[in-house]
Motif scaffolding. Structure first.
Motif, PDB file in Angstrom:
ATOM      1  N   ARG A  30      34.111   7.511  73.015  1.00  0.00           N
ATOM      2  CA  ARG A  30      33.836   8.503  74.068  1.00  0.00           C
ATOM      3  C   ARG A  30      35.129   9.062  74.657  1.00  0.00           C
ATOM      4  NH1 ARG A  30      28.903   4.773  76.164  1.00  0.00           N
ATOM      5  NH2 ARG A  30      27.215   5.867  75.064  1.00  0.00           N
ATOM      6  N   ASN A  31      36.176   8.255  74.698  1.00  0.00           N
ATOM      7  CA  ASN A  31      37.476   8.735  75.156  1.00  0.00           C
ATOM      8  C   ASN A  31      38.016   9.806  74.200  1.00  0.00           C
ATOM      9  OD1 ASN A  31      40.615   7.035  76.081  1.00  0.00           O
ATOM     10  ND2 ASN A  31      39.865   9.066  76.571  1.00  0.00           N
ATOM     11  N   ILE A  32      37.933   9.537  72.898  1.00  0.00           N
ATOM     12  CA  ILE A  32      38.363  10.516  71.893  1.00  0.00           C
ATOM     13  C   ILE A  32      37.485  11.767  71.975  1.00  0.00           C
ATOM     14  CG2 ILE A  32      38.557  10.965  69.410  1.00  0.00           C
ATOM     15  CD1 ILE A  32      39.173   7.956  69.071  1.00  0.00           C
ATOM     16  N   GLU A  33      36.183  11.563  72.143  1.00  0.00           N
ATOM     17  CA  GLU A  33      35.234  12.681  72.235  1.00  0.00           C
ATOM     18  C   GLU A  33      35.553  13.567  73.440  1.00  0.00           C
ATOM     19  OE1 GLU A  33      30.619  12.544  71.002  1.00  0.00           O
ATOM     20  OE2 GLU A  33      31.078  11.506  72.872  1.00  0.00           O
ATOM     21  N   GLN A  34      35.866  12.942  74.564  1.00  0.00           N
ATOM     22  CA  GLN A  34      36.194  13.704  75.777  1.00  0.00           C
ATOM     23  C   GLN A  34      37.461  14.537  75.579  1.00  0.00           C
ATOM     24  OE1 GLN A  34      37.424  11.193  78.970  1.00  0.00           O
ATOM     25  NE2 GLN A  34      38.058  12.899  80.277  1.00  0.00           N
ATOM     26  N   LEU A  35      38.498  13.903  75.026  1.00  0.00           N
ATOM     27  CA  LEU A  35      39.747  14.631  74.793  1.00  0.00           C
ATOM     28  C   LEU A  35      39.553  15.756  73.780  1.00  0.00           C
ATOM     29  CD1 LEU A  35      42.374  11.739  74.696  1.00  0.00           C
ATOM     30  CD2 LEU A  35      42.067  13.467  76.485  1.00  0.00           C
ATOM     31  N   HIS A  36      38.717  15.514  72.765  1.00  0.00           N
ATOM     32  CA  HIS A  36      38.449  16.540  71.759  1.00  0.00           C
ATOM     33  C   HIS A  36      37.853  17.783  72.419  1.00  0.00           C
ATOM     34  CE1 HIS A  36      36.041  18.527  68.547  1.00  0.00           C
ATOM     35  NE2 HIS A  36      37.106  18.254  67.828  1.00  0.00           N
ATOM     36  N   LYS A  37      36.920  17.589  73.336  1.00  0.00           N
ATOM     37  CA  LYS A  37      36.309  18.734  74.033  1.00  0.00           C
ATOM     38  C   LYS A  37      37.346  19.475  74.862  1.00  0.00           C
ATOM     39  CE  LYS A  37      31.666  16.732  74.299  1.00  0.00           C
ATOM     40  NZ  LYS A  37      30.635  16.126  75.192  1.00  0.00           N
ATOM     41  N   GLU A  38      38.212  18.710  75.523  1.00  0.00           N
ATOM     42  CA  GLU A  38      39.238  19.349  76.360  1.00  0.00           C
ATOM     43  C   GLU A  38      40.261  20.115  75.528  1.00  0.00           C
ATOM     44  OE1 GLU A  38      40.977  16.186  78.574  1.00  0.00           O
ATOM     45  OE2 GLU A  38      39.149  15.745  79.717  1.00  0.00           O
TER      46      GLU A  38
ATOM     47  N   GLN B 158      35.012  24.653  62.739  1.00  0.00           N
ATOM     48  CA  GLN B 158      33.926  24.412  61.787  1.00  0.00           C
ATOM     49  C   GLN B 158      33.386  22.982  61.843  1.00  0.00           C
ATOM     50  OE1 GLN B 158      32.609  26.854  59.842  1.00  0.00           O
ATOM     51  NE2 GLN B 158      33.989  28.232  60.949  1.00  0.00           N
ATOM     52  N   SER B 159      33.953  22.143  62.719  1.00  0.00           N
ATOM     53  CA  SER B 159      33.535  20.740  62.759  1.00  0.00           C
ATOM     54  C   SER B 159      33.562  20.200  64.179  1.00  0.00           C
ATOM     55  CB  SER B 159      34.441  19.875  61.871  1.00  0.00           C
ATOM     56  OG  SER B 159      34.099  18.520  61.979  1.00  0.00           O
ATOM     57  N   THR B 160      32.534  19.456  64.544  1.00  0.00           N
ATOM     58  CA  THR B 160      32.492  18.807  65.858  1.00  0.00           C
ATOM     59  C   THR B 160      32.876  17.328  65.767  1.00  0.00           C
ATOM     60  OG1 THR B 160      30.123  18.392  65.551  1.00  0.00           O
ATOM     61  CG2 THR B 160      30.754  20.371  66.784  1.00  0.00           C
ATOM     62  N   THR B 161      33.333  16.886  64.601  1.00  0.00           N
ATOM     63  CA  THR B 161      33.802  15.505  64.445  1.00  0.00           C
ATOM     64  C   THR B 161      34.906  15.227  65.460  1.00  0.00           C
ATOM     65  OG1 THR B 161      33.288  15.485  62.087  1.00  0.00           O
ATOM     66  CG2 THR B 161      34.865  13.854  62.870  1.00  0.00           C
TER      67      THR B 161
ATOM     68  N   PHE C 236      41.581   9.830  65.055  1.00  0.00           N
ATOM     69  CA  PHE C 236      40.202  10.130  64.673  1.00  0.00           C
ATOM     70  C   PHE C 236      39.301   8.958  65.037  1.00  0.00           C
ATOM     71  CE2 PHE C 236      42.633  12.965  62.107  1.00  0.00           C
ATOM     72  CZ  PHE C 236      41.831  14.069  61.849  1.00  0.00           C
ATOM     73  N   SER C 237      38.060   9.283  65.399  1.00  0.00           N
ATOM     74  CA  SER C 237      37.096   8.229  65.691  1.00  0.00           C
ATOM     75  C   SER C 237      36.640   7.556  64.397  1.00  0.00           C
ATOM     76  CB  SER C 237      35.876   8.794  66.429  1.00  0.00           C
ATOM     77  OG  SER C 237      34.995   7.735  66.803  1.00  0.00           O
ATOM     78  N   MET C 238      35.934   6.445  64.540  1.00  0.00           N
ATOM     79  CA  MET C 238      35.460   5.698  63.376  1.00  0.00           C
ATOM     80  C   MET C 238      34.474   6.522  62.558  1.00  0.00           C
ATOM     81  SD  MET C 238      32.800   3.025  65.215  1.00  0.00           S
ATOM     82  CE  MET C 238      31.948   2.537  63.728  1.00  0.00           C
ATOM     83  N   HIS C 239      34.416   6.191  61.277  1.00  0.00           N
ATOM     84  CA  HIS C 239      33.540   6.833  60.294  1.00  0.00           C
ATOM     85  C   HIS C 239      33.688   8.358  60.300  1.00  0.00           C
ATOM     86  CE1 HIS C 239      30.378   6.801  57.319  1.00  0.00           C
ATOM     87  NE2 HIS C 239      29.898   7.882  57.901  1.00  0.00           N
ATOM     88  N   THR C 240      34.917   8.813  60.119  1.00  0.00           N
ATOM     89  CA  THR C 240      35.163  10.235  59.908  1.00  0.00           C
ATOM     90  C   THR C 240      35.084  10.499  58.403  1.00  0.00           C
ATOM     91  OG1 THR C 240      36.601  10.334  61.849  1.00  0.00           O
ATOM     92  CG2 THR C 240      36.783  12.125  60.256  1.00  0.00           C
ATOM     93  N   VAL C 241      34.333  11.532  58.030  1.00  0.00           N
ATOM     94  CA  VAL C 241      34.061  11.804  56.617  1.00  0.00           C
ATOM     95  C   VAL C 241      34.854  13.036  56.166  1.00  0.00           C
ATOM     96  CG1 VAL C 241      32.269  12.264  54.891  1.00  0.00           C
ATOM     97  CG2 VAL C 241      31.748  10.831  56.884  1.00  0.00           C
ATOM     98  N   PHE C 242      35.444  12.945  54.973  1.00  0.00           N
ATOM     99  CA  PHE C 242      36.255  14.019  54.403  1.00  0.00           C
ATOM    100  C   PHE C 242      35.763  14.358  53.000  1.00  0.00           C
ATOM    101  CE2 PHE C 242      38.887  11.677  57.367  1.00  0.00           C
ATOM    102  CZ  PHE C 242      39.502  12.678  58.107  1.00  0.00           C
ATOM    103  N   ARG C 243      36.121  15.561  52.567  1.00  0.00           N
ATOM    104  CA  ARG C 243      35.861  15.948  51.178  1.00  0.00           C
ATOM    105  C   ARG C 243      37.188  15.917  50.419  1.00  0.00           C
ATOM    106  NH1 ARG C 243      31.771  17.445  48.402  1.00  0.00           N
ATOM    107  NH2 ARG C 243      30.436  17.740  50.234  1.00  0.00           N
ATOM    108  N   ILE C 244      37.152  15.282  49.230  1.00  0.00           N
ATOM    109  CA  ILE C 244      38.351  15.137  48.402  1.00  0.00           C
ATOM    110  C   ILE C 244      38.508  16.373  47.517  1.00  0.00           C
ATOM    111  CG2 ILE C 244      39.533  13.681  46.717  1.00  0.00           C
ATOM    112  CD1 ILE C 244      37.570  11.435  47.569  1.00  0.00           C
ATOM    113  N   HIS C 245      39.681  17.000  47.551  1.00  0.00           N
ATOM    114  CA  HIS C 245      39.898  18.215  46.757  1.00  0.00           C
ATOM    115  C   HIS C 245      40.709  17.939  45.481  1.00  0.00           C
ATOM    116  CE1 HIS C 245      37.996  20.571  49.844  1.00  0.00           C
ATOM    117  NE2 HIS C 245      38.836  20.107  50.751  1.00  0.00           N
TER     118      HIS C 245
END
Length: 559
Positions: A91-99, A176-179, A198-207
Motif C-alpha cells: 500500500r505504501n508503494i501503491e500510494q507513492l505510485h498514485k502521487e 498503460q499500466s496500473t501495476t 516494484f511491488s510483489m508479483h509484478t508481471v512482465f513480457r519477455i521480448h
C-alpha cells in the motif's frame, strides 16, 4: 500465480497490533529503531508505526531478505507472520505510485529501468524458452535508472559458475499500466534517487535476449511491464482465481490457499482459531470441510471422514438437495474413500456428485470435467482401463475448450491419460503425456509441491517398465526428496516412494538396498494403513519377495 492470490487475500485482512507483536516476539530487533533485540513487543509496535514501510524495507537488515526469500518459495509460516508488513509495503508503494505517476509529470513518460542479478542455469534455460511469453518477479524487487549500476551486479553474479549473469532492461509505460511501482528517493532508509521499487508479483513480457559478455557469459534480457489490456495475462489470472476454488474471505480464504501450497500445519492453526469464533452452521460447515481436507492431505483418512461428515450434516441442514456445496462434500468424501482403498464406495459418492452437477451445470462446465476425471480414476483402480480412458478424454475435451495451455488442471488430465497408457503397456505414449504434465507443473507450482513429486514418480515408473533402471532411480529419488520436505512422516505416498526405489534396486540385483527400501515402505505404510488395506498388503508381498531373493543370493555366495 499463487503469489498474486496470496497478495489479493492479504489485502482483504485487517491486521492489528497483535500481529505485529507476534512478529516482534519471533524476530526481536528487526522492527526496533535502534536495531537492538528487545522483549518489549509493544515498543516494537510503536517503533514500527513511526516509519513508512519502504523505510523498513530499505533499512539494510534481514527484514528485506527474509520477506523476499519467503515469497520466492511461498513459505506460508513466514508469510502469514509477515502479512501485516506485506500489505503495508504494497500500500505504501501503491500510494507513492498514485502521487508520482497518476496525473503527474511522469504519467506520460515512457522510461527504462535496469536490474542486475544471477539466475541458475535451469532458470535461465526456462527463460530462453519463454520468449514473447510472461514472467513474474514474485518478490518485491528494486531496479535502477542507471544502467551501469545494474550492470555491475549482473557482472558480479556472472563470476559465480553456478549462476548466469543477467541484466534485465525493463521498459515502463505508466500510462498503460496500473501495476504499482514507485521512485524510492527520500522515502527509503538510504537515499538513492535513481531506485525504482516494484511491488510483489509484478508481471512482465519477455521480448528478446542477447549476449553482452562472453568471459564469463553475460546476457541482457529485454522485458516490458505488462499492459492493463494484456489479454493473455487477464485470461490466465481469471482462470487461476476461478479454478483455485477459494471461497470465503480473509483468514478462511488464506487457509485454503495454504492448503493448496502444502502448508497444512499453518492452515490448521488458522482454522482451529476460526472455529472458536464462528456460530453460524454454514461457517462451521466450511471450516469442518477444510479441516477434513487437511486431514486427508496429511494421510489421516478416518479423521478426514469424521470432519467431512460433520460438514455434510451442517450443509444438509442449510442447503437444498441439489446445492453445489453438497456436490463438493460428496466429491471430497469420495476422494478419502479412494485413499482408503474402498473404490466401490468412492464410485457411489462420485456418482452422487455427478448427478447434482448434471442437473445444475452446462455440459462443458469445468466441474463436470473434474467429476469425469474422478470417475475415470476409480475405473483405473478397478482395472477397467478402457472405461477410464473414456472418462479422462471427456475431461480433457472440456478443459481444452475453456483453459489456457499452462493451466494446472490440464497437467492433471495429461497425467491421468499417461497413467492409463502406462497401465495398458503403451510406454512411449505414457511418457509423452507425463512429460506434458511435468512441464506445466514446473511452470505453475512451487518447486517442492507434491504434484511435481507425482510427475517425477510417474516418469520413473515408465522408465522402470522400459528397463532403464538408472533413469527410473533418478526420478524416484527426486520424488522422495520432495515428499520428505512436504509430507508428514506417515503419509502413504512416502511408503510408495520407498517401495519404488526398492523395486528398482531389486531389478538391478542389489538385493540389500532393495530390502532396506522395501522394509522402510512397509514400516511407513503401517503408520497410515489398516492391516488389510490393499496398498499395505502389496508392500508386504514385495518385501517378502525381496527377502527371499536376498536369502537366495546370500546362500549362493556361501556355496
Amino acid at each position: 500465480m499463487y503469489t498474486q492470490l496470496f497478495k489479493e487475500i492479504l489485502l482483504t485482512i485487517e491486521f492489528e497490533d497483535k500481529h505485529i507483536e507476534e512478529f516482534a516476539k519471533h524476530h526481536p530487533g528487526l522492527i526496533t529503531l535502534d536495531g537492538t533485540h528487545s522483549n518489549d513487543v509493544k515498543q516494537s509496535v510503536r517503533d514500527y508505526r513511526t516509519k513508512k514501510p519502504i523505510w523498513w524495507y530499505t533499512r539494510g537488515n534481514s527484514l528485506h531478505s527474509m520477506l523476499n526469500d519467503a515469497l520466492r518459495i511461498m513459505d506460508g509460516d513466514v508469510l502469514v507472520r509477515m502479512g501485516f508488513f506485506v500489505t503495508d509495503l504494497h500500500r505504501n508503494i501503491e500510494q507513492l505510485h498514485k502521487e508520482q505517476f497518476v496525473n503527474a509529470s511522469w504519467s506520460s513518460l515512457v522510461f527504462t529501468v535496469y536490474r542486475g542479478q544471477g539466475l541458475s542455469h535451469t532458470d535461465f534455460a526456462e527463460l530462453r524458452n519463454t520468449i514473447d511469453g510472461l514472467m513474474s518477479f514474485n518478490s518485491f524487487f528494486s531496479t535502477s535508472m542507471k544502467r551501469d549500476v545494474s550492470f555491475s551486479y549482473a557482472k558480479s553474479n556472472a563470476d559465480n559458475p553456478k549462476l548466469v549473469g543477467i541484466l534485465f532492461t525493463i521498459k515502463i509505460d505508466p500510462a498503460q499500466s496500473t501495476t504499482p511501482f514507485a521512485l524510492v528517493g527520500n522515502h527509503g532508509r538510504f537515499l538513492q534517487e535513481n531506485e525504482v521499487l516494484f511491488s510483489m508479483h509484478t508481471v512482465f513480457r519477455i521480448h528478446h535476449i542477447e549476449v553482452i559478455g562472453t568471459a564469463p557469459p553475460l546476457y541482457e534480457v529485454n522485458i516490458s511491464l505488462t499492459l492493463d489490456s494484456d489479454e493473455e495475462l487477464r485470461t490466465l489470472t481469471d482462470h487461476i482465481r476461478r479454478e483455485s476454488h477459494l471461497d470465503g474471505k480473509g483468514w478462511t480464504r488464506l487457509g485454503q490457499l495454504l492448503i493448496q501450497l502444502g502448508q497444512h500445519k499453518k492452515a490448521e492453526k488458522i482454522y482451529d482459531t476460526l472455529l472458536n469464533q464462528k456460530s453460524h452452521d454454514n461457517d462451521k460447515g466450511l471450516i469442518y470441510h477444510q479441516l477434513g481436507h487437511i486431514r486427508h492431505r496429511q494421510g489421516l483418512f478416518q479423521e478426514a471422514i469424521t470432519f467431512y461428515d460433520k460438514s455434510l450434516v451442517l450443509f444438509e441442514k442449510t442447503f437444498p438437495a441439489n446445492h453445489p456445496d453438497l456436490a463438493t462434500s460428496y466429491n471430497n468424501i469420495s476422494s478419502v474413500y479412494v485413499s482408503m482403498g474402498d473404490y466401490r464406495k468412492a464410485l457411489d459418492y462420485y456418482e452422487k456428485t455427478l448427478s447434482i452437477q448434471q442437473q445444475s451445470l452446462p455440459a462443458n462446465h469445468p466441474d463436470l470435467a473434474t467429476s469425469y476425471s474422478n470417475i475415470g480414476s476409480v475405473y483405473v483402480h478397478i482395472g477397467d482401463y478402457r472405461k477410464a480412458l473414456e472418462y479422462f478424454e471427456k475431461t480433457l475435451s472440456i478443459q481444452q475448450q475453456s483453459l489456457p495451455a499452462n493451466h494446472p488442471d490440464l497437467a492433471t488430465s495429461y497425467n491421468n491419460i499417461g497413467l492409463v497408457y502406462n497401465s495398458m503397456g503403451d510406454y512411449p505414449k505414457a511418457l509423452e503425456y507425463y512429460e506434458k504434465a511435468l512441464l506445466i507443473r514446473q511452470q505453475s507450482l512451487p518447486a517442492n509441491h507434491p504434484n511435481i513429486a507425482t510427475s517425477y514418480n510417474n516418469i520413473g515408473l515408465v522408465y522402470n517398465s522400459m528397463g532403464d533402471y538408472r533413469k527410473a532411480l533418478e526420478y524416484f529419488e527426486k520424488t522422495l526428496s520432495i515428499r520428505k520436505q512436504s509430507l508428514p512422516a506417515n503419509h502413504p505416498d512416502l511408503a510408495t516412494s520407498y517401495n519404488n526405489i526398492g523395486l528398482v534396486y531389486d531389478s538391478m540385483n542389489d538385493y540389500r538396498k532393495a530390502h532396506f527400501y522395501c522394509e522402510r515402505a512397509v514400516q511407513s505404510a503401517k503408520c497410515s494403513r489398516s492391516p488389510n488395506h490393499p496398498h499395505l498388503l502389496r508392500l508386504e508381498r514385495n518385501l517378502e519377495y525381496v527377502e527371499n531373493k536376498l536369502r537366495h543370493s546370500s546362500f549362493l555366495a556361501i556355496k
